[in-house]
Scaffold this motif. Structure first.
Motif, PDB file in Angstrom:
ATOM      1  N   ALA A   1      88.224  41.689  45.589  1.00 45.63           N
ATOM      2  CA  ALA A   1      88.092  41.809  47.028  1.00 45.63           C
ATOM      3  C   ALA A   1      89.377  41.368  47.695  1.00 45.63           C
ATOM      4  O   ALA A   1      90.051  40.449  47.228  1.00 45.63           O
ATOM      5  CB  ALA A   1      86.926  40.945  47.502  1.00 45.63           C
TER       6      ALA A   1
ATOM      7  N   GLN B   1      79.865  31.504  46.615  1.00 52.53           N
ATOM      8  CA  GLN B   1      81.036  32.275  47.013  1.00 52.53           C
ATOM      9  C   GLN B   1      80.831  33.786  46.926  1.00 52.53           C
ATOM     10  O   GLN B   1      81.551  34.542  47.565  1.00 52.53           O
ATOM     11  CB  GLN B   1      82.265  31.862  46.189  1.00 52.53           C
ATOM     12  N   GLU B   2      79.839  34.250  46.167  1.00 54.17           N
ATOM     13  CA  GLU B   2      79.575  35.685  46.068  1.00 54.17           C
ATOM     14  C   GLU B   2      78.502  36.154  47.051  1.00 54.17           C
ATOM     15  O   GLU B   2      78.181  37.334  47.091  1.00 54.17           O
ATOM     16  CB  GLU B   2      79.152  36.051  44.644  1.00 54.17           C
ATOM     17  N   ASP B   3      77.944  35.212  47.826  1.00 54.84           N
ATOM     18  CA  ASP B   3      76.978  35.587  48.853  1.00 54.84           C
ATOM     19  C   ASP B   3      77.740  35.761  50.170  1.00 54.84           C
ATOM     20  O   ASP B   3      78.206  34.787  50.757  1.00 54.84           O
ATOM     21  CB  ASP B   3      75.895  34.514  48.997  1.00 54.84           C
ATOM     22  N   LYS B   4      77.868  36.990  50.629  1.00 56.18           N
ATOM     23  CA  LYS B   4      78.716  37.271  51.792  1.00 56.18           C
ATOM     24  C   LYS B   4      78.258  36.525  53.024  1.00 56.18           C
ATOM     25  O   LYS B   4      79.076  36.051  53.826  1.00 56.18           O
ATOM     26  CB  LYS B   4      78.747  38.779  52.063  1.00 56.18           C
ATOM     27  N   GLU B   5      76.948  36.400  53.207  1.00 61.15           N
ATOM     28  CA  GLU B   5      76.439  35.754  54.420  1.00 61.15           C
ATOM     29  C   GLU B   5      76.720  34.257  54.419  1.00 61.15           C
ATOM     30  O   GLU B   5      77.248  33.709  55.392  1.00 61.15           O
ATOM     31  CB  GLU B   5      74.934  36.013  54.564  1.00 61.15           C
TER      32      GLU B   5
ATOM     33  N   ARG C   1      80.412  33.222  54.767  1.00 60.53           N
ATOM     34  CA  ARG C   1      80.995  33.303  56.102  1.00 60.53           C
ATOM     35  C   ARG C   1      81.318  31.914  56.654  1.00 60.53           C
ATOM     36  O   ARG C   1      82.253  31.743  57.430  1.00 60.53           O
ATOM     37  CB  ARG C   1      80.027  33.991  57.082  1.00 60.53           C
TER      38      ARG C   1
ATOM     39  N   THR D   1      84.773  30.833  56.209  1.00 61.91           N
ATOM     40  CA  THR D   1      85.795  31.628  56.892  1.00 61.91           C
ATOM     41  C   THR D   1      85.711  31.503  58.410  1.00 61.91           C
ATOM     42  O   THR D   1      86.466  32.169  59.129  1.00 61.91           O
ATOM     43  CB  THR D   1      85.672  33.109  56.509  1.00 61.91           C
TER      44      THR D   1
ATOM     45  N   ARG E   1      88.340  30.683  46.194  1.00 62.73           N
ATOM     46  CA  ARG E   1      88.578  31.875  46.999  1.00 62.73           C
ATOM     47  C   ARG E   1      89.635  31.563  48.059  1.00 62.73           C
ATOM     48  O   ARG E   1      89.574  30.511  48.712  1.00 62.73           O
ATOM     49  CB  ARG E   1      87.298  32.332  47.714  1.00 62.73           C
TER      50      ARG E   1
END
Length: 356
Positions: free
Chosen positions: A44, A144-148, A151, A154, A347
């Motif tokens: 990604a 870290q692989e769960d996008k929600e 967040r 970030t 990440r």
């Protein structure tokens, strides 16, 4: 060679690592290898979040050893962190974001989603009584692989502050959503006083910071964070499992020789409040005496200019062995190193990836 050097080892090194990982499904192996070496599979795109805090990579003077020059923190805030090792920022994360994180946590509990790499920790004593539900799950780690959920790592409002401690090149190293369950007389969910650096094979410590956000009110009744101000100025102490009647959760290590004389401060926090603290700060949490839950979400950030160290023959060596054994069982791997585990988790969230 650990994962920190795997990216430089080339495809041959990755093939050997793939052989060591054993006969897992192609999808699982691809997921692991993608994190071990981006050259073997598409990764990604790095997330780059702008920040309004302009930070120097060199401390301003001898007065400030634990923060970098910036236009965000006041002199009083910098001095407070310098003296105490933590800084509490009120209402930093919005109610809307926190509710979204709660919904995703419930989806994970119900197995509606199953992000790769995530570690779901449960109350050992309740496993046979309940299914996969909020009443059993006390921690979702490595999301870290769960996008929600990722967040959180970030959010510009969080990274603005993180940069004041790490500098502009920021790695998200360790992620957790804690759901402190109502406790029993066994005090299963007490996390004894500890230093987070005990878990980390990278340095320097002062370019690492934890962001910990309360997802609902946290106080002494439901087991809020407890800190010992000023202990971030000490060295890393030996850790181990506490001697208690209750069954300790895996990796809930504590200080073997806690300084009882240093005053403790209970950090009472409202929903959205966020505390930033140094990895050497003595901290822990008490029991949840209520019938509800106490949720928090956190990430340990580090400058990508930090570097990995060899923890063999140090107080961290036994932690390394325990963590490596857990990973070997989870991925059916014959051999794995501590640096591999951390590079798998890491990440980039801002700037450039340099060492970690």
């Amino acid at each position: 060679m650990g994962m920190g050097g795997a990216g430089r080892g080339g495809p041959g090194a990755m093939e050997r690592l793939g052989e060591r990982l054993g006969q897992r499904s192609a999808a699982r192996l691809d997921t692991v290898l993608r994190h071990l070496c981006p050259r073997l599979a598409p990764a990604a795109a790095p997330i780059s979040v702008p920040t309004s805090a302009q930070v120097s990579v060199v401390p301003h003077s001898e007065r400030f050893s634990y923060t970098l020059d910036n236009d965000l923190l006041t002199t009083e805030q910098r001095q407070f962190y310098e003296d105490n090792g933590y800084l509490l920022i009120k209402k930093l994360v919005s109610d809307e974001d926190i509710e979204r994180f709660k919904k995703e946590f419930m989806r994970i509990c119900k197995r509606e989603v199953n992000p790769p790499g995530v570690m779901i920790m449960k109350d050992e004593s309740l496993k046979s009584q309940f299914g996969q539900s909020e009443k059993v799950v006390n921690k979702v780690q490595d999301f870290q692989e769960d996008k929600e959920l990722f967040r959180y790592c970030t959010l510009p409002e969080v990274l603005r502050y993180v940069e004041c401690f790490t500098g502009p090149n920021i790695m998200a190293m360790h992620t957790m959503l804690i759901n402190k369950l109502p406790d029993s007389d066994k005090q299963t969910f007490v996390h004894p006083m500890h230093q987070d650096l005990h878990y980390f094979p990278f340095r320097p410590a002062s370019r690492i910071v934890c962001a910990w956000t309360a997802m609902e009110r946290a106080d002494q009744d439901n087991g809020c964070l407890v800190v010992q101000p000023g202990t971030h100025k000490t060295t890393l102490k030996p850790h181990g499992y506490p001697e208690s009647e209750g069954k300790s959760n895996k990796l809930f290590h504590g200080l073997l020789d806690e300084d009882k004389k240093t005053p403790k401060v209970h950090l009472v926090m409202e929903k959205g409040d966020t505390v930033f603290f140094h990895p050497l700060l003595f901290h822990g949490s008490g029991i949840n005496k209520t019938s509800g839950f106490r949720k928090s979400i956190s990430c340990h950030f580090a400058s990508s200019e930090c570097y990995y160290i060899d923890v063999k023959n140090t107080s961290q060596e036994h932690l390394e062995k325990e963590l490596e054994e857990m990973v070997r069982k989870k991925y059916n791997a014959i051999s794995v190193e501590l640096k591999d585990i951390w590079s798998f988790r890491a990440r980039l969230v801002q700037g450039q990836r340099i060492n970690l």
